[in-house]
Design a protein around this motif. Structure first.
Motif, PDB file in Angstrom:
ATOM      1  N   TYR A   1       0.907 -11.340   5.657  1.00 47.04           N
ATOM      2  CA  TYR A   1       0.396 -10.296   6.529  1.00 47.04           C
ATOM      3  C   TYR A   1       1.136  -8.990   6.287  1.00 47.04           C
ATOM      4  O   TYR A   1       2.319  -8.963   6.000  1.00 47.04           O
ATOM      5  N   LEU A   2       0.369  -7.926   6.368  1.00 48.37           N
ATOM      6  CA  LEU A   2       0.846  -6.589   6.049  1.00 48.37           C
ATOM      7  C   LEU A   2       1.564  -5.990   7.250  1.00 48.37           C
ATOM      8  O   LEU A   2       1.046  -5.974   8.352  1.00 48.37           O
ATOM      9  N   LEU A   3       2.789  -5.491   7.014  1.00 46.50           N
ATOM     10  CA  LEU A   3       3.547  -4.825   8.066  1.00 46.50           C
ATOM     11  C   LEU A   3       3.451  -3.307   7.948  1.00 46.50           C
ATOM     12  O   LEU A   3       3.433  -2.612   8.950  1.00 46.50           O
TER      13      LEU A   3
ATOM     14  N   VAL B   1      -1.055 -14.905  -5.495  1.00 45.90           N
ATOM     15  CA  VAL B   1      -2.192 -14.190  -4.914  1.00 45.90           C
ATOM     16  C   VAL B   1      -1.989 -13.974  -3.419  1.00 45.90           C
ATOM     17  O   VAL B   1      -1.240 -14.702  -2.764  1.00 45.90           O
ATOM     18  N   TRP B   2      -2.657 -12.962  -2.884  1.00 42.10           N
ATOM     19  CA  TRP B   2      -2.643 -12.662  -1.455  1.00 42.10           C
ATOM     20  C   TRP B   2      -3.422 -13.744  -0.733  1.00 42.10           C
ATOM     21  O   TRP B   2      -4.538 -14.083  -1.121  1.00 42.10           O
TER      22      TRP B   2
ATOM     23  N   PRO C   1       2.454  -0.070  -4.089  1.00 43.40           N
ATOM     24  CA  PRO C   1       3.829   0.435  -3.958  1.00 43.40           C
ATOM     25  C   PRO C   1       4.079   1.059  -2.593  1.00 43.40           C
ATOM     26  O   PRO C   1       3.272   1.825  -2.080  1.00 43.40           O
ATOM     27  N   GLY C   2       5.194   0.662  -1.985  1.00 49.58           N
ATOM     28  CA  GLY C   2       5.563   1.145  -0.662  1.00 49.58           C
ATOM     29  C   GLY C   2       5.174   0.205   0.466  1.00 49.58           C
ATOM     30  O   GLY C   2       5.696   0.308   1.572  1.00 49.58           O
ATOM     31  N   ALA C   3       4.272  -0.723   0.202  1.00 48.71           N
ATOM     32  CA  ALA C   3       3.838  -1.661   1.241  1.00 48.71           C
ATOM     33  C   ALA C   3       4.963  -2.640   1.567  1.00 48.71           C
ATOM     34  O   ALA C   3       5.794  -2.961   0.718  1.00 48.71           O
ATOM     35  N   ILE C   4       4.964  -3.096   2.796  1.00 41.76           N
ATOM     36  CA  ILE C   4       5.863  -4.173   3.210  1.00 41.76           C
ATOM     37  C   ILE C   4       4.989  -5.265   3.809  1.00 41.76           C
ATOM     38  O   ILE C   4       4.124  -4.991   4.645  1.00 41.76           O
TER      39      ILE C   4
ATOM     40  N   VAL D   1       5.981 -16.842   4.959  1.00 43.93           N
ATOM     41  CA  VAL D   1       7.001 -17.811   5.361  1.00 43.93           C
ATOM     42  C   VAL D   1       8.248 -17.769   4.479  1.00 43.93           C
ATOM     43  O   VAL D   1       9.300 -18.247   4.887  1.00 43.93           O
ATOM     44  N   THR D   2       8.163 -17.192   3.303  1.00 44.46           N
ATOM     45  CA  THR D   2       9.317 -17.165   2.402  1.00 44.46           C
ATOM     46  C   THR D   2      10.172 -15.909   2.533  1.00 44.46           C
ATOM     47  O   THR D   2      11.280 -15.871   2.010  1.00 44.46           O
ATOM     48  N   GLY D   3       9.683 -14.874   3.219  1.00 45.03           N
ATOM     49  CA  GLY D   3      10.488 -13.660   3.376  1.00 45.03           C
ATOM     50  C   GLY D   3       9.652 -12.454   3.746  1.00 45.03           C
ATOM     51  O   GLY D   3       8.451 -12.543   3.997  1.00 45.03           O
ATOM     52  N   ARG D   4      10.329 -11.306   3.775  1.00 51.58           N
ATOM     53  CA  ARG D   4       9.677 -10.018   4.030  1.00 51.58           C
ATOM     54  C   ARG D   4       9.926  -9.163   2.796  1.00 51.58           C
ATOM     55  O   ARG D   4      11.069  -8.977   2.390  1.00 51.58           O
ATOM     56  N   TYR D   5       8.855  -8.649   2.222  1.00 47.72           N
ATOM     57  CA  TYR D   5       8.943  -8.019   0.908  1.00 47.72           C
ATOM     58  C   TYR D   5       8.464  -6.576   0.908  1.00 47.72           C
ATOM     59  O   TYR D   5       7.436  -6.266   1.508  1.00 47.72           O
ATOM     60  N   GLU D   6       9.219  -5.741   0.209  1.00 50.42           N
ATOM     61  CA  GLU D   6       8.784  -4.372  -0.055  1.00 50.42           C
ATOM     62  C   GLU D   6       8.245  -4.337  -1.474  1.00 50.42           C
ATOM     63  O   GLU D   6       8.908  -4.823  -2.408  1.00 50.42           O
ATOM     64  N   VAL D   7       7.065  -3.800  -1.644  1.00 49.53           N
ATOM     65  CA  VAL D   7       6.457  -3.700  -2.972  1.00 49.53           C
ATOM     66  C   VAL D   7       7.023  -2.465  -3.672  1.00 49.53           C
ATOM     67  O   VAL D   7       6.875  -1.345  -3.189  1.00 49.53           O
ATOM     68  N   LEU D   8       7.675  -2.692  -4.791  1.00 51.74           N
ATOM     69  CA  LEU D   8       8.264  -1.603  -5.555  1.00 51.74           C
ATOM     70  C   LEU D   8       7.324  -1.093  -6.633  1.00 51.74           C
ATOM     71  O   LEU D   8       7.322   0.098  -6.934  1.00 51.74           O
ATOM     72  N   ALA D   9       6.534  -1.999  -7.216  1.00 53.64           N
ATOM     73  CA  ALA D   9       5.622  -1.598  -8.292  1.00 53.64           C
ATOM     74  C   ALA D   9       4.513  -2.632  -8.444  1.00 53.64           C
ATOM     75  O   ALA D   9       4.695  -3.807  -8.150  1.00 53.64           O
TER      76      ALA D   9
END
Length: 93
Positions: A80-82, A74-75, A20-23, A27-35
């Motif tokens: 890649y982690l921002l 899966v990762w 949670p909190g990671a961004i 290739v499909t987008g930029r994602y913020e992990v909510l849970a």
């Protein structure tokens, strides 16, 4: 000759650094992990797959209308982690 041992990825390997909190971006987008969901019954309901062991609820930050969605991918080396998040568990002292 010893047989070759193949190790399977662990759940932690599959999830990667998506806490949670990671961004992260791929290739499909930029994602913020909510849970991060690990309750098997809840994961099966969210992903509609009884074999699923975990799910990550994310929001695409590149879309102004980005709605939360549960994913079970899966990762990989394509991700890649921002910004790191915080694990939802405390390390033992």
């Amino acid at each position: 000759m010893m047989p070759r041992v193949i190790s399977l990825p662990t759940v932690a390997d599959e999830i990667g650094p998506r806490h949670p909190g990671a961004i992260y971006q791929n290739v499909t987008g930029r994602y913020e992990v909510l849970a991060l969901v690990t309750d098997r019954a809840e994961v099966a309901r969210l992903l509609r797959r009884n074999s699923a062991r975990w799910a990550v609820i994310v929001r695409d930050t590149l879309r102004p209308d980005g709605q939360p969605v549960a994913i079970g991918s899966v990762w990989t080396t394509e991700d890649y982690l921002l910004r790191p998040g915080r694990p939802s568990y405390a390390a033992a002292a």
